[in-house]
Design an enzyme around this catalytic site. Structure first.
Site, PDB file in Angstrom:
ATOM      1  N   TYR A 153       0.859  -1.188   0.000  1.00  0.00           N
ATOM      2  CA  TYR A 153       0.000   0.000   0.000  1.00  0.00           C
ATOM      3  C   TYR A 153       0.894   1.236   0.000  1.00  0.00           C
ATOM      4  CZ  TYR A 153      -3.491   3.387   1.639  1.00  0.00           C
ATOM      5  OH  TYR A 153      -4.324   4.470   1.763  1.00  0.00           O
ATOM      6  N   ASP A 248       9.542   3.021  -0.761  1.00  0.00           N
ATOM      7  CA  ASP A 248       8.559   3.691   0.092  1.00  0.00           C
ATOM      8  C   ASP A 248       8.879   3.379   1.550  1.00  0.00           C
ATOM      9  OD1 ASP A 248       6.384   4.587   1.506  1.00  0.00           O
ATOM     10  OD2 ASP A 248       4.882   3.561   0.288  1.00  0.00           O
ATOM     11  N   LYS A 276       5.380   9.307   8.584  1.00  0.00           N
ATOM     12  CA  LYS A 276       5.177   8.790   9.936  1.00  0.00           C
ATOM     13  C   LYS A 276       6.107   9.426  10.965  1.00  0.00           C
ATOM     14  CE  LYS A 276       2.169   5.667   8.427  1.00  0.00           C
ATOM     15  NZ  LYS A 276       0.726   5.785   8.633  1.00  0.00           N
TER      16      LYS A 276
END
Length: 442
Positions: A153, A248, A276
């Site tokens: 994702y 990523d 994050k």
């Protein structure tokens, strides 16, 4: 240590009231789908505050938190230095729409920790970072196709919602309405950890693939570590075919150590996305890479990307306060040791109860999969018994321990978790797995 059930199920009146009211104004009562608890059942949590390793819901119940804002909270909730930095900046202003010195300071901290990122662009979300990196790759290569991996994702941009794992897998959504077919056809998928499949895709689309985008450690189909030579193989294939490699690290960046996971996994991307942890709990993400690539982004180059809140001073302040703490001696060693203790305890509990389950883990993130077969890719992850995971989740929540409300997400250990917290969690897991086994014998 023996785990005990709490009064959590009996004392959530205020939380239910808030959620009931929220369903009248918020879509599904939430602002991100997995928060609705549709796949695990029961009432969604309504959180009032966090402190250290704990969350407190609207009824005052204390929960030991392993979701950690989906990995963002590495140093614990309401970390004093981060909170102070945000408060101090708030007195000076919260948004200016022009550059501040804070952006340079955070960029310096990031690039010192990850030397192969020579230039960086801050954005406000992981989705924005990944979609911008893909646009940049397309602009550089003058190619349209991208290759991603089933179950990985990379945010909710149109290009990424095919076989995307995470929330889509949780809700059982295979393809997302609203994504134009013509755009969906530009996204190619291959099984994670399968270099032969990647080679075949490149053979089928010679000279047309702009980039491969990959999670260095998959964490959105549950945790799936890369097979030996998988990432280095992707590096070789992309170089051979004139495509860029985008790694990523929205989840893994600064989680495994004070830098990029790539350094530990012996690979170096052309473009890297971060998020994050670099925001310390505020909405911050970034993409970066070698200057020759990043200089194609406006205002230096023709690839346009902009954002009013990019480099927001509150977010930059939180990020600076976070990264300044990550070099503390022994910080990551302690986090990773506690994570190893948790994984070992969960595996022992699974063996004792003979529940068909296993634990995948890498450093401070892991997932318990309710399947008796190894999970090395999305196909393996989807074999998991989601009903059993839902039962396990509710049993743990009844014992005041909050794991991800989805089989296809990770659990995160933070710097705030103690050895005692880990032992308490293992004891709760043993009792919870016994309850799972009793409800549906293996």
């Amino acid at each position: 240590m023996r785990a005990t059930r709490s009064a959590l199920k009996r004392n959530r009146r205020r939380s239910r009231e808030i959620f009931d009211d929220a369903t009248k104004l918020l879509v599904g009562g939430v602002n991100s789908p997995v928060r609705a608890f549709r796949s695990v059942g029961g009432d969604p949590l309504i959180i009032e505050r966090g402190e250290g390793q704990y969350l407190y819901d609207a009824d005052g119940n204390q929960l030991l938190d392993y979701v950690c804002s989906w990995g963002a909270i590495l140093l614990g909730h309401a970390n004093p230095a981060i909170s102070a930095a945000i408060a101090e900046q708030a007195k000076r202003g919260t948004s200016f729409g022009v550059t501040t010195g804070l952006e340079l300071e955070l960029a310096t901290l990031v690039t010192r920790a990850i030397p192969f990122i020579e230039k960086i662009r801050f954005v406000s979300s992981g989705t924005e970072a990944t979609m911008s990196a893909v646009r940049l790759a397309r602009g550089i290569t003058k190619r349209d196709f991208i290759l991603k991996f089933e179950g990985c994702y990379h945010g909710h941009a149109d290009s990424f919602l095919s076989q995307a794992g995470s929330g889509l897998a949780t809700l059982g959504i295979a393809e997302c309405p609203g994504v134009p077919q013509a755009l969906a056809e530009l996204t190619l998928n291959a099984p994670y950890n399968d270099l032969n499949a990647v080679d075949k895709v490149f053979d089928q689309h010679k000279g047309k693939i702009a980039a491969v985008i990959v999670e260095p450690i998959a964490a959105n189909m549950g945790v799936v570590p890369p097979a030996p030579n998988f990432l280095s193989g992707l590096r070789d294939i992309t170089k051979k075919n004139g495509a860029l490699l985008i790694i990523d690290e929205v989840i893994t960046g600064f989680r495994l150590h004070n830098g990029a996971a790539q350094e530990l996994l012996n690979v170096e991307a052309d473009l890297t996305t971060l998020g994050k942890i670099i925001g310390g709990g505020l909405p911050v993400a970034a993409y970066g890479g070698r200057a020759e690539f990043m200089n194609n982004v406006a205002p230096l180059g023709p690839v346009y990307q902009a954002g009013t809140l990019a480099g927001n001073p509150l977010a930059m302040s939180a990020g600076i306060a976070t990264l300044k703490q990550l070099g503390a001696p022994g910080l990551y060693e302690r986090i990773n040791q506690n994570a190893e203790r948790l994984v070992a305890g969960l595996r022992n509990a699974i063996a004792e109860t003979r529940v068909r389950a296993q634990v995948n883990a890498s450093y401070s993130l892991g997932t318990i999969f309710f399947t008796d077969k190894p999970v090395n890719d999305y196909t393996g992850a989807k074999r998991s018994d989601t009903r059993r995971y839902a039962r396990f989740f509710r049993e743990m929540l009844d014992r005041d321990i909050f794991f991800a409300p989805s089989q296809f997400e990770a659990a995160f250990v933070s710097a705030a978790h103690s050895t005692e917290d880990i032992d308490r969690t293992v004891a709760a897991a043993l009792d919870s797995l016994k309850a799972v086994a009793a409800a549906e014998p293996s």
